[in-house]
Design an enzyme around this catalytic site. Sequence first.
Site, mmCIF file in Angstrom:
data_model
loop_
_atom_site.group_PDB
_atom_site.id
_atom_site.type_symbol
_atom_site.label_atom_id
_atom_site.label_comp_id
_atom_site.label_asym_id
_atom_site.label_seq_id
_atom_site.Cartn_x
_atom_site.Cartn_y
_atom_site.Cartn_z
ATOM 1 N N ASP A 178 22.720 -15.285 -34.454
ATOM 2 C CA ASP A 178 23.644 -16.097 -33.653
ATOM 3 C C ASP A 178 23.521 -17.509 -34.233
ATOM 4 O O ASP A 178 23.111 -17.655 -35.397
ATOM 5 C CB ASP A 178 23.265 -16.057 -32.156
ATOM 6 C CG ASP A 178 24.330 -16.680 -31.257
ATOM 7 O OD1 ASP A 178 25.380 -16.065 -31.058
ATOM 8 O OD2 ASP A 178 24.119 -17.814 -30.762
ATOM 9 N N LYS A 182 20.134 -11.123 -25.040
ATOM 10 C CA LYS A 182 20.221 -12.309 -25.898
ATOM 11 C C LYS A 182 18.849 -12.952 -25.930
ATOM 12 O O LYS A 182 18.071 -12.830 -24.983
ATOM 13 C CB LYS A 182 21.249 -13.300 -25.331
ATOM 14 C CG LYS A 182 21.793 -14.259 -26.371
ATOM 15 C CD LYS A 182 22.945 -13.651 -27.137
ATOM 16 C CE LYS A 182 23.394 -14.550 -28.270
ATOM 17 N NZ LYS A 182 24.630 -14.047 -28.897
HETATM 18 P P1 NDP Z 1 26.227 -20.771 -37.073
HETATM 19 O O1 NDP Z 1 24.898 -21.321 -36.780
HETATM 20 O O2 NDP Z 1 26.446 -20.041 -38.345
HETATM 21 O O3 NDP Z 1 27.330 -21.917 -36.974
HETATM 22 C C1 NDP Z 1 27.501 -22.632 -35.791
HETATM 23 C C2 NDP Z 1 28.499 -23.748 -36.062
HETATM 24 O O4 NDP Z 1 28.794 -24.413 -34.842
HETATM 25 C C3 NDP Z 1 27.945 -24.790 -36.997
HETATM 26 O O5 NDP Z 1 28.997 -25.404 -37.680
HETATM 27 C C4 NDP Z 1 27.298 -25.758 -36.020
HETATM 28 O O6 NDP Z 1 27.159 -27.066 -36.522
HETATM 29 C C5 NDP Z 1 28.283 -25.743 -34.884
HETATM 30 N N1 NDP Z 1 27.598 -26.052 -33.625
HETATM 31 C C6 NDP Z 1 26.511 -25.425 -33.123
HETATM 32 N N2 NDP Z 1 26.141 -25.998 -31.963
HETATM 33 C C7 NDP Z 1 27.010 -27.002 -31.746
HETATM 34 C C8 NDP Z 1 27.156 -27.959 -30.734
HETATM 35 N N3 NDP Z 1 26.315 -27.993 -29.686
HETATM 36 N N4 NDP Z 1 28.179 -28.851 -30.838
HETATM 37 C C9 NDP Z 1 29.030 -28.837 -31.896
HETATM 38 N N5 NDP Z 1 28.936 -27.930 -32.892
HETATM 39 C C10 NDP Z 1 27.945 -27.031 -32.825
HETATM 40 O O7 NDP Z 1 26.581 -19.839 -35.818
HETATM 41 P P2 NDP Z 1 27.712 -18.724 -35.685
HETATM 42 O O8 NDP Z 1 28.885 -19.088 -36.520
HETATM 43 O O9 NDP Z 1 27.058 -17.413 -35.871
HETATM 44 O O10 NDP Z 1 28.080 -18.835 -34.143
HETATM 45 C C11 NDP Z 1 29.162 -19.652 -33.663
HETATM 46 C C12 NDP Z 1 29.581 -19.157 -32.286
HETATM 47 O O11 NDP Z 1 30.017 -17.795 -32.399
HETATM 48 C C13 NDP Z 1 28.495 -19.143 -31.209
HETATM 49 O O12 NDP Z 1 29.083 -19.417 -29.956
HETATM 50 C C14 NDP Z 1 27.998 -17.706 -31.245
HETATM 51 O O13 NDP Z 1 27.390 -17.323 -30.020
HETATM 52 C C15 NDP Z 1 29.311 -16.982 -31.458
HETATM 53 N N6 NDP Z 1 29.202 -15.627 -31.990
HETATM 54 C C16 NDP Z 1 28.557 -15.381 -33.167
HETATM 55 C C17 NDP Z 1 28.491 -14.087 -33.657
HETATM 56 C C18 NDP Z 1 27.912 -13.756 -34.985
HETATM 57 O O14 NDP Z 1 28.048 -12.614 -35.415
HETATM 58 N N7 NDP Z 1 27.282 -14.693 -35.680
HETATM 59 C C19 NDP Z 1 29.028 -12.948 -32.874
HETATM 60 C C20 NDP Z 1 29.766 -13.332 -31.703
HETATM 61 C C21 NDP Z 1 29.807 -14.627 -31.277
HETATM 62 P P3 NDP Z 1 25.721 -27.554 -37.103
HETATM 63 O O15 NDP Z 1 25.627 -26.929 -38.452
HETATM 64 O O16 NDP Z 1 25.846 -29.026 -37.124
HETATM 65 O O17 NDP Z 1 24.687 -27.046 -36.134
#
Ligand code: NDP
Length: 448
Positions: free
Chosen positions: A164, A124
């Site tokens: 991510d 990561k």
């Molecule tokens: P994105 O950046 O596309 O979206 C993240 C979302 O979560 C946004 O709505 C963001 O809000 C919110 N968010 C991020 N940080 C926080 C926080 N500290 N508190 C509250 N809300 C938060 O990321 P992903 O959708 O890709 O990832 C989401 C999760 O899924 C993560 O845990 C990631 O590790 C996991 N994941 C992702 C994969 C992928 O293929 N993308 C694969 C496997 C797991 P804002 O816009 O306000 O930042």
Amino acid sequence: MDVKLFIEDLKGRFPNEPEYLQAVEEVVNSIADVYSQYPAFERVNLLERLCIPDRIYTFRVSWVDDSGRVRNNMGYRVQHNNAIGPYKGGIRFHSSVNLSILKFLAFEQTFKNSLTTLAMGGAKGGSDFSPKGKSDMEIMRFCQAFVNELYRHIGPETDVPAGDIGVGGREVGYMFGWYKKMTREFTGTFTGKGLDFGGSLIRPEATGYGNVYFLQNMLATRGIDLKGKRVAISGSGNVALYTAQKLLSLGAQIISFSDSDGSIVAPEGITQEQFEEIFDLKTLYRGRISEFAEKHPDVCTYYPRERPWKHVGKVDIAMPSATQNEVDGDDARALLAAGCFAVSEGANMPSTPEAIAEFQKARILYAPGKAANAGGVSVSGLEMAQNAQMLRWTAEEVDNRLRQIMADIHTQCVEHGTEADGYINYVRGANTAGFLKVARAMMAQGVV
Ligand code: NDP
């Protein structure tokens, strides 16, 4: 093996890394019995070698903002374990990024990648750079500066980064472009690439779709159909949106979304048309979820600075898809009181240990992220396979493979996690299955 002593020792060596220690503790607790059945593991101190990353690169990323000011961020790549394949794992750009968070994610990734049945080790990376409010050119300059440091340490058979939080198709494109320039090679070193330059169909959708497929497998063990079920989702990024898209297509009701500023809750559910508006708001306009609530006060209520869980009313299923530790003990109790009988994690480690204990005590279906969200990295693995063959598979072919992989992961969880009373402990199942494959490979390769 004395689990307590092992964890205490790690705490002493890495005292300022709470997320990393939390992830390690959860895994070690659940595999301790299996580990003890193989004295040969302990003789080569296998568990410690599996918990401490192979290596970590830390670097300063200097870049120029639009006003001409030079800005500095920290960059990292944690190469955790490559016993079963090249290092593989996403890159996170978020102001909260630190070494503890990336070490926990790389550790989890190692088990997750093992579960996918594909040949990928765990890694990561990321930076405390926040893409929020940055111009396109600033994002590009940052990505280039980041890869300028990283490119020496990655490669199609060495380490293959992906997206991510804060890193989607745009950022992967910029990083891939600079990597290509520095190495003068066109290889599949990044996944999540654009479709025109080696990306795989279904990769953007994969984590969300895969989580829904995993959920369907879990529900099938209790003869439950998704249709008409009320699902609470957190986040509104890549994972949350494609989870919702697939759920809607299967007749489920979406009752919440969130971002880091707050949550929306729609008691009657969100229609397909409203979902498309949210999708465009978040993907095309990079807007805030509150903007949807402002426009549709009749559909939903906005809860500033709050997570959705305590506000969702009656709920059947929760799919946390934002970030780590976003469901605590109180949230879990609120969900259970609201009727929640299944939790399938889109995010990595979104539930605190206390929340997991509540879910398991209540004997509900609970799938940890390393099993339920493994669809993303699985299709990344399929992207690597397509790149290596210089081929592109159809969306249908990739989707079918994704479904099969999620079913296989579910089978492994059932095999290793079914308890005496028939309850499927998905945490134990996922950790044990993921661990055994990596452990066997490490044993075969000697102390390296
Ligand atoms: P994105 O950046 O596309 O979206 C993240 C979302 O979560 C946004 O709505 C963001 O809000 C919110 N968010 C991020 N940080 C926080 C926080 N500290 N508190 C509250 N809300 C938060 O990321 P992903 O959708 O890709 O990832 C989401 C999760 O899924 C993560 O845990 C990631 O590790 C996991 N994941 C992702 C994969 C992928 O293929 N993308 C694969 C496997 C797991 P804002 O816009 O306000 O930042």
